[in-house]
Design an enzyme around this catalytic site. Structure first.
Site: not given
Lengths: 509, 99, 505
Positions: A185, A161, A86
């Site tokens: 997330s 997210s 990420k």
């Protein structure tokens, strides 16, 4: 290319299978990496899971691993298995943006602790995955670089997210990815993409080098397509780090052995609590979500677990507390994006005007909203009513969890109230967007570990439904044992993982 | 607790160093007012006797030995700088006082 | 507008003041990262992701800084909080890398202390301390173009080497009732803090390098009416004069601000509550940029750091390491050493007390130790522009040198030559005496020959001595000393001359 590998689509394999095949000499790391790079080239245009691909870096690591393996060097279990990271984690020499235009083009001069551990595990890094800007969002629509699309239905959100990390798994662009979970997330994207994601106990994985959203809520965690794969990555990432003062000084929980134990499908003696406030009992949850949740409970009972109902009354205030604490901490954490030392600068006549213009241009609307909200909640005269009160609610939420865990070993709920919604559907309604995280937020407030794993497809729309398991702090292993049992039980019925049922994506030529 | 109005948002944006045009203020003020009203309920539940939790896992005294670690090289430190000169970060004119 | 002098101002008004002193700790590393805490390195070479505020970096507290802060708190008579926390103070400024400063807010580690300050005439004033808390320093801005100051500069350059250096900020409670001694008390208070941090060994205490910095708050209020308590008179509007960085400047800044405010008040004009800057060249203050509204620092507990909860036993152990109050220690040493007031003040001013004490401890008399450190060594230190303690000679070395004199092995003149050798790095005093051949010539036959040669060259001297003009022997002593290049024992030479003249010494 060996005969075996030419017959196998390695991108469909689990990370555990890849690791075994590498160890057995069935496949090389270069072949695995190349297969994934090819897959990314074929499908990532419409999916947009990645913000940056490091083909050469990944292949270089793969070649070194293959050479060492050929030379008989002892290697870590996942050496040679590719991974996506990420974009919230800083990676030395690789662009890192946290999904924000304000960091466009920034190349960090250092590695996050987890990045270093991934490198030490000799895992080729395929690239950086897309995310909502600074992890603020539940749909990846707030990425400064365009949204990620859900591989199950490209018109829908992949969650957020960490939508990029989840979509990369669901689209078979990577077998493992890293996520960060501040209010869901990791778990919410896992839920809507039929993948597995774990938020470890707060402090279980070092946050050093993870671009902070809300420091007291943020936790990095592993994402995979199976519970065992996720456990293997958890053990790579976890453990004490002296660079993070909030890091737990204790061994990584034995999550791999817990996953293996769970796969035996025996939950005799395990007490599972259904949290009334998170179960959709009061309505508001999609019918198919509730249905799959109930079916999973039945499976747990069938495997010997006792299912009881518990109540956590203060969870009613958790969402509000979260949306005070997060923006408050974020407003301070994001102050450093000031055009002086890194990132975007929109030059004006004075440094103050330059800061004002840079932050106006570099931040998206959701980031601005939350910074303003946090600035307000911390400002003189409002602190006690907002931040101070939210911290007290946090205490109440912890007490509710303590009481619930006194009655059972794990708590369960649907991960999200609905299956993935259409891109654009909630973009102008922040409050509706925030409701996606209603079931995942309490774990972050209390610092406890949580997992989401697939529980099936909602009959009404054929889209993934996630099952959330929560355990007491430090008891991450319980998630893996219960999760692996449910996964095995479901896979037996489906004849394989749910992820295999994802529709074929159109392949670019 | 009163809701947030447009002038509050303008003041807060200044404090947070985010330039806001009239259009920005129009767009964000309404949304922010709704959010502020929604989160105001945090003040309703916990009484005086409930302690605040600022850290989810209670720990204390996590300190580091006073031992020097390597610093970044100057060029690495300045590598991300939008502007630099003589080994330092260069910024436009600073108006105002030393804080 | 009539300008009032400080004395007139103090006649007319009742001053209230407070001082915030920032002490830079001399730990090896910074407050929250492992970068070296050293003054004077190339810009941005003592920085890392933490103190540079790069995305993702996290602070970890320096154990030694916590220890130093607690020891300082104990020396100031403070209570040590069982659980204290760091907090973020949020404001944007280019030299503040994260755009927030990690400090302490409502839960400082040290609180509620008091400090006795001894004025020049021996008066003791007790200053109440509100708190002593830990925080990090900011980097340094250099302004380019214009006059080199911040106003009118074309642009600025930022060096973060100082960013994150550990500080302890000591805040007094309002100090009242000092009248015309206000300026003197302010100065003496800061001097005492400086002496304490040096005594604790937690800071070099060098104000000229900014390792001790003071901000002075001052306000004036009317003198109360007879029969009513002055405590009931509300405080006036105050000014805060920032970065007053020498003892002399503190006294002057207080005097300037008192006269400025008094002049305004007497002219019926208001004093503005504001930050002001001290200008050393003009001995005056000017207002900082006026802010439309008060700064809102939005303090909140630093979520990346955990509470500081020092064990009681550890605090007590640290309490045992606190040296006695500098004023008390000075009084005791003056008594023990038999120094005059002037001698003591000079030694304090030269920062020589520790050196003299160590020399005395190594067996030298106090006066001899004082003579060396305040005489020859002060002269050398002055020439070399270094502190006494930085000279390449130890108190033990000086004690050894004096021992050579006391045993008659060398005389004062030879001792100075030996010291020169020691300072040149030629070895210990004994080694230099040996290698340079500096020992006093006490072999009688050699001396007798030298005396006879000198007497032969000045035949009238012997007669003068025999006539009772004993002082005439001096010429012969001088000649002998010259012939032996100073290595003769002058006393013995004199005896031989008197023997030759047939008179007894």
């Amino acid at each position: 290319m060996s005969e075996t590998s030419s017959l196998t689509d390695w991108t469909r394999a689990t990370a555990a299978r890849m690791a075994d095949a590498l160890a057995a000499g069935e496949v090389t790391s270069v072949e695995l990496v190349q297969a994934h790079l090819d897959r990314i080239a074929a499908v990532d245009g419409p999916v947009h899971a990645f913000l940056h691909i490091d083909a050469e870096g990944a292949l270089e690591t793969a070649r070194a691993v293959d050479a060492d393996r050929a030379a008989g060097v002892s290697l870590p279990r996942l050496a040679g298995v590719p991974i996506g990271i990420k974009d919230v984690l800083v990676t030395k020499g690789l662009p890192t943006t946290a999904g924000s235009r304000i960091l466009e083009g920034w190349i960090p001069p250092y590695d996050a602790t987890v990045t270093r551990r991934v490198r030490e595990a000799r895992m080729p890094i395929l690239g950086k995955t897309n995310m909502d800007e600074f992890a603020m969002g539940s749909s990846t629509e707030h990425s400064g670089y365009g949204p990620t699309h859900n591989p199950w239905d490209l018109s829908r959100i992949p969650g957020g997210s960490g939508g990029g990390s989840a979509a990369a798994l669901a689209a078979f662009e990577a077998p493992l990815t890293i996520g960060s979970d501040t209010g869901g997330s990791i778990r919410q994207p896992a839920s809507v993409t039929a993948t597995v994601g774990v938020k470890p106990t707060y402090g279980g994985v070092s946050r050093f080098g993870a671009i902070a959203l809300a420091s007291s809520l943020d936790q990095l965690g592993p994402c995979g397509r199976t519970v065992l794969d996720t456990a293997l990555l958890h053990e790579v990432m976890g453990g004490h780090d002296e660079m993070d003062a909030t890091s737990l000084d204790e061994p990584v929980p034995a999550v791999v052995s817990a996953a293996l134990e769970g796969a035996a499908m025996d939950l005799t003696g395990v007490k599972v609590g259904v949290v009334r406030e998170l179960s959709g009992a009061d309505g508001g949850y999609q019918a198919g979500v509730t249905q799959r949740f109930e079916e999973s409970l039945a499976r747990l009972r069938d495997m010997g677990a006792e299912v009881v109902e518990v109540s956590c009354p203060s969870f009613e205030y958790a969402l509000a507390a979260y949306y005070v604490i997060l923006p408050s901490e974020a407003s301070s954490n994001l102050a450093k994006f000031d055009s002086v030392r890194f990132g975007l600068r929109v030059e004006r006549s004075t440094v103050e005007k330059t800061m004002l213009a840079t932050r106006a241009e570099g931040f998206g609307d959701e980031v601005k909203r939350r910074i303003i909200l946090g600035t307000y909640a911390l400002s003189a005269g409002y602190y006690d009513a907002y931040y101070g009160s939210a911290q007290k609610v946090r205490t109440l939420v912890q007490r509710d969890f303590d009481a619930a865990f006194a009655q059972c070993d794990v708590l369960v709920s649907p991960t999200t109230p609905t299956t993935p919604f259409k891109i654009g559907e909630r973009i102008d309604d922040p409050l509706a967007m925030y409701l996606n995280d209603i079931a995942t937020i309490p774990a972050n407030l209390a610092g406890i570990p949580g997992m989401s794993l697939p529980s099936g497809l909602a009959p009404e729309d054929g889209l993934p439904v996630g099952f959330q398991i929560l355990a007491p702090a430090h008891e991450d292993a319980r998630l893996y044992r219960i999760g692996a049992a449910l996964e095995a039980s479901l896979a037996a019925e489906w004849g394989g993982p749910l992820s295999a049922q994802a529709p074929e994506l159109e392949v670019a030529q | 607790m009163s809701s947030l109005d447009r002038s509050d948002v303008a003041r807060l944006a200044g404090l947070a160093r985010i330039d806001m045009s009239d259009a920005d203020l129009d767009r964000l003020s309404g949304q922010l007012a709704v959010i502020v009203d929604a989160v105001a309920k945090v003040a309703e539940v916990a009484g005086e006797d409930v302690p605040a939790t600022s850290h989810p896992i209670p720990m204390a005294n996590i300190h580091r030995e006073d031992v020097v670690r390597p610093s970044l090289a100057q060029d690495a430190a300045l590598s991300g700088a939008p502007d630099a000169e003589d080994g330092r970060f260069r910024v436009p004119q600073i108006l105002g006082e030393e804080a | 507008m009539t300008t009032m002098t400080y004395e007139q101002a103090m006649e007319e008004f009742d001053p209230v003041f407070g001082i915030e002193v920032h002490v830079e700790l001399n730990t090896k590393t910074k407050m929250f990262c492992g970068c070296a805490n050293e003054f004077g390195a190339e810009p941005n070479t003592q920085v890392c992701p933490v103190c540079l505020g790069l995305p993702g970096a996290m602070p970890v507290t320096n154990q030694k800084a916590v220890e130093s802060a607690i020891r300082l708190g104990l020396a100031l008579g403070c209570s040590i909080r069982e659980s204290s926390r760091f907090a973020r103070k949020n404001y944007f400024y280019p030299d503040l890398s994260k755009d927030y400063q990690i400090s302490q807010y409502d839960e400082p580690t040290c609180y509620e202390g008091s400090l006795d300050v001894v004025l020049d005439d021996g008066t003791v004033v007790t200053v109440a301390i509100e708190r002593a808390h830990m925080e990090e320093d900011a980097g340094k801005n250099t302004h380019v173009g214009g006059s080199g100051g911040i106003q009118g500069a074309d642009y600025s350059l930022v060096d973060y080497n100082r960013g994150g250096v550990p500080l302890v900020e000591i805040v007094t409670k309002p100090i009242t009732g000092m009248g015309d001694r206000t300026a003197e008390v302010a100065r003496a208070y800061v001097a005492t803090i400086r002496d304490i941090v040096r005594g604790l060994g937690i800071s070099d205490g060098r104000m000229e390098q900014g390792s001790v910095r003071a901000d002075v708050n001052l306000s004036l209020r009317p003198k109360g009416v007879a029969g009513e308590s002055q405590d009931d008179v509300p405080f006036g509007k105050r000014s805060e004069t920032k970065n007053v960085n020498s003892l002399r400047a503190i006294e002057r800044a207080v005097r300037f601000e008192a006269s400025r405010q008094a002049s305004l008040l007497l002219a019926g004009k208001p004093v503005v509550q504001e930050t002001r800057h001290w200008h050393e060249d003009t001995s005056s203050t000017t207002p900082g940029r006026s802010k439309e509204e008060a700064e809102d620092y939005r303090y909140f507990p630093e979520p990346d750091l955990l509470p500081v909860e020092p064990a009681r036993e550890w605090v007590e152990e640290l309490r045992g390491t606190i040296p006695e109050h500098p004023a008390k220690m000075r009084a005791r040493l003056r008594e023990e050493w038999g120094f005059s007031d002037l001698e003591m003040r000079d030694a304090v001013a030269a920062d020589a007390l520790d050196l003299i004490a160590s020399t005395v401890a190594a067996g030298t008399s106090a006066q001899a130790a004082r003579k060396w450190w305040m005489g020859e060594l002060s002269r050398v230190a002055n020439d070399r522009e270094v502190a006494l303690a930085a000279l390449p000679v130890t108190p033990a070395g000086i004690a050894e040198l004096q021992g050579l004199i006391d045993s008659g092995k060398i005389n004062d003149k030879l001792a100075r030559q030996a010291l020169e050798g020691v300072l040149a790095g030629e070895g210990s005093p004994s080694e230099v005496v040996a290698s340079r051949g500096l020992e006093v010539v006490s072999d009688d036959s050699a001396l007798e020959k030298a005396v006879d040669d000198a007497l032969a060259a000045q035949p009238d001297v012997l007669a003068k001595i025999q006539d009772g003009k004993v002082q005439a022997a001096g010429a012969i002593v001088g000649a002998v000393m010259k012939a032996t290049r100073g290595q003769a024992d002058a006393g013995r030479v004199r005896e031989i001359i008197l023997q030759r003249a047939g008179v007894e010494g």
